[in-house]
Enzyme design. Structure first.
Site, PDB file in Angstrom:
ATOM      1  N   HIS A   1       9.567 -43.059 -27.129  1.00 57.78           N
ATOM      2  CA  HIS A   1      10.191 -42.871 -25.814  1.00 57.78           C
ATOM      3  C   HIS A   1      11.591 -42.277 -25.923  1.00 57.78           C
ATOM      4  O   HIS A   1      11.935 -41.306 -25.246  1.00 57.78           O
ATOM      5  CB  HIS A   1      10.224 -44.219 -25.105  1.00 57.78           C
TER       6      HIS A   1
ATOM      7  N   ASN B   1       9.120 -47.192 -11.526  1.00 61.66           N
ATOM      8  CA  ASN B   1       7.826 -46.546 -11.290  1.00 61.66           C
ATOM      9  C   ASN B   1       6.846 -47.398 -10.507  1.00 61.66           C
ATOM     10  O   ASN B   1       5.643 -47.326 -10.725  1.00 61.66           O
ATOM     11  CB  ASN B   1       7.156 -46.215 -12.639  1.00 61.66           C
TER      12      ASN B   1
ATOM     13  N   ASP C   1      17.879 -46.646 -25.770  1.00 61.10           N
ATOM     14  CA  ASP C   1      16.430 -46.538 -25.632  1.00 61.10           C
ATOM     15  C   ASP C   1      15.743 -47.129 -26.862  1.00 61.10           C
ATOM     16  O   ASP C   1      16.207 -48.146 -27.395  1.00 61.10           O
ATOM     17  CB  ASP C   1      16.069 -45.059 -25.433  1.00 61.10           C
TER      18      ASP C   1
ATOM     19  N   SER D   1      11.648 -42.354 -16.178  1.00 57.48           N
ATOM     20  CA  SER D   1      12.257 -42.219 -17.510  1.00 57.48           C
ATOM     21  C   SER D   1      12.491 -40.757 -17.867  1.00 57.48           C
ATOM     22  O   SER D   1      13.494 -40.406 -18.493  1.00 57.48           O
ATOM     23  CB  SER D   1      11.343 -42.821 -18.573  1.00 57.48           C
TER      24      SER D   1
END
Length: 539
Positions: free
Chosen positions: A211, A303, A152, A371
């Site tokens: 994130h 998404n 990530d 996520s």
């Protein structure tokens, strides 16, 4: 040409209010003095109250009512208190001695324990639509033997809610500064590695985007430490492998390097909350190598509200046996509006909407996206492997997939909501008897005007001979909140429920008996689409 990869997340709104736990769909109701539990017919009382009677407490003239578990509790209480027979109506509150974390923000983590609390959009949740964390933690809380690679944007490794569960490279920690002591190609990679935008990696996976830190908290934030949030796994080693930059973007070559590094450092679970780019055989092969060495690769579905069966989303859509493709679910037990779907390509759903977790600089924030769903599944894999270390990676994947709970109102993915206690005990979930999708059904065509008029008053009737319960399917429903509403009554004339706001593609609360009366009313102000009823389910 380089493929660019981007994050799959939506950004936050604000924290939500706390509610009080109660038994799903159950209410403790004291009747008025002129009505006696001891002398009345329970069947007649049930009809008059629009609810099933589970039990009675004659000494206090109390009936215990049972309604559908997914009904909004406040609406049910309102309906009951409007009934002329009712003196007091209360939720059947839960009192427990339980292994519940003392982390102060835990009550806001609906994905672990959904007792009907409102989320960041002030939408009441559906009790029980969560991953079953409390029951799972009675069985196991994880293991430090298991390494989860968070591939990530890095991690805030000074965050007090993460420090105790960070992976540490002992060879580098005890070695010489500026030297690649373990010969893995990365110098001083004490807490992980950074492969962002360069041919030469560094040993500093510090998060400059937030994130990766958020994802890591959902997987393994410290629990029972009296601060912040809890993690799905209380005991785990989180290995941050950074390939996404401060804008949340990364490249194919960096992603491949990150995956290979995590594999070499002993990761068992790979948590991947990112996607984009085209099909890459090289990326697929890197993932296949994680499979060959016994790892599980958890990937977000995307998404875009699109069908991954028709338009694949990589890496979630690669045909590799250890990939678990994850969609997002909201606190009402339904697939999130933004989540990608696919009956063949999206394996499971997990909480991904308005998820509270760790943020940069020791803080906490709410984010939404597939996520946020991925780390719930990664954490369940930790729990499952800690309890059953002998299981193969493909067994971990199939166990998680085969023990899901049904999503409410219909599902467009292979399975349903991941459910940790069932995965840990290898038990198939029984169908919810209150879920109308498992009942008989028949077409129905009832609609308001589109848009409906001011001061509307419409009545409709539905009769299905022989039915014990009926639920109506609203394919589309949008009215002014609170003021323009549909009310449903049983044959005894008792109002069972009312519906307003936005409720597309959802079944109503079941109404006992073979008859439903529908009354639609609006005031003289705002008008909207109205509703379409296209199906009736019955049993």
């Amino acid at each position: 040409m380089k493929y660019i990869l981007w994050l799959v997340l939506l950004w936050p709104s604000f924290l939500f209010a706390r509610d009080i736990e109660s038994a799903p769909g159950e209410f403790v109701v004291r009747l008025k003095k002129n009505i006696s539990v001891q002398t009345s017919s329970l069947h007649s009382l049930s009809q008059a109250l629009g609810s099933s009677i589970k039990d009675t407490i004659p000494e206090q003239n109390i009936v215990i009512l049972k309604r559908a578990s997914f009904e909004n509790r406040d609406v049910a209480l309102k309906i009951l208190m409007q009934n002329s027979l009712v003196d007091i109506a209360e939720p059947n509150y839960v009192y427990r001695a339980h292994r519940t974390p003392n982390d102060p923000m835990f009550p806001q983590q609906w994905g672990f324990y959904n007792y009907g609390q409102t989320d960041a959009d002030l939408t009441p949740g559906i009790r029980g639509m969560d991953i079953g964390a409390l029951k799972a933690w009675d069985l196991t809380t994880g293991s430090k033997d298991i390494i989860v690679a968070v591939i990530d944007s890095g991690i805030d490794y000074y965050h007090p809610d993460l420090q105790g569960n960070l992976w540490t490279n002992q060879t580098e920690q005890n070695g010489k500064t500026g030297v690649d002591d373990d010969g893995n190609g990365v110098i001083d990679d004490i807490f992980g590695a950074n492969f962002v935008d360069g041919a030469k990696p560094t040993g500093d996976p510090a998060d400059d985007y937030g994130h990766g830190t958020h994802v890591s908290g959902t997987i393994g934030a410290l629990s029972f430490n009296g601060q912040g949030v809890a993690g799905t796994a209380w005991h785990v080693r989180i290995l941050p492998v950074k390939f996404l930059n401060e804008n949340g973007n990364g490249y194919l070559d960096s992603a491949i390097k990150a995956i290979n590094y995590a594999r070499k450092m002993g990761a068992k679970i790979y948590s991947n909350s990112w996607g984009g780019g085209g099909y890459s055989e090289n990326l697929k092969q890197a993932i296949k190598m994680t499979h060959d060495e016994g790892g599980v690769f958890v990937a977000s579905a995307g998404n875009d509200s699109t069908n991954n069966d028709e338009t694949p989303e990589y890496p979630a859509s690669y045909a590799v046996p250890n990939i678990i493709a994850v969609g997002s679910m909201n606190n009402r037990g339904r697939l999130s509006d933004f989540s990608n779907y696919g009956r063949y390509s999206v394996d499971v759903a997990a909480p991904g909407e308005n998820i509270l977790s760790t943020d940069l600089y020791g803080g906490y924030t709410i984010l939404s996206g597939t996520s946020m769903a991925v780390p719930h599944v990664s954490g369940i894999a930790v729990l499952l492997w800690s309890k059953n270390p002998e299981l193969k990676n493909t067994t971990i994947r199939s166990r998680i997939m085969s023990t899901t709970k049904n999503l409410l109102g219909g599902s467009r993915i292979r399975r349903g909501l991941v459910y940790a206690p069932a995965a840990l005990q290898n038990s198939i979930m029984n169908p919810d008897p209150d879920d109308p999708r498992a009942w008989n059904n028949q077409p129905l065509h009832i609609s308001s005007a589109h848009p409906y008029l001011n001061n509307t008053h419409q009545e409709f009737e539905v009769t299905i001979p022989g039915a014990k319960r009926i639920a109506l399917y609203f394919s589309k429903f949008k009215t002014e909140v609170d003021l323009d509403k549909v009310e449903l009554f049983n044959r005894a004339g008792t109002k069972v429920t009312e519906i307003f706001g936005r409720n597309d593609a959802e079944y109503s609360l079941p109404i006992d008996g073979d008859y439903v009366k529908i009354i639609f009313t609006s005031d003289g102000n705002v008008t909207d689409y109205g509703f379409d009823i296209t199906r009736a389910a019955w049993e």
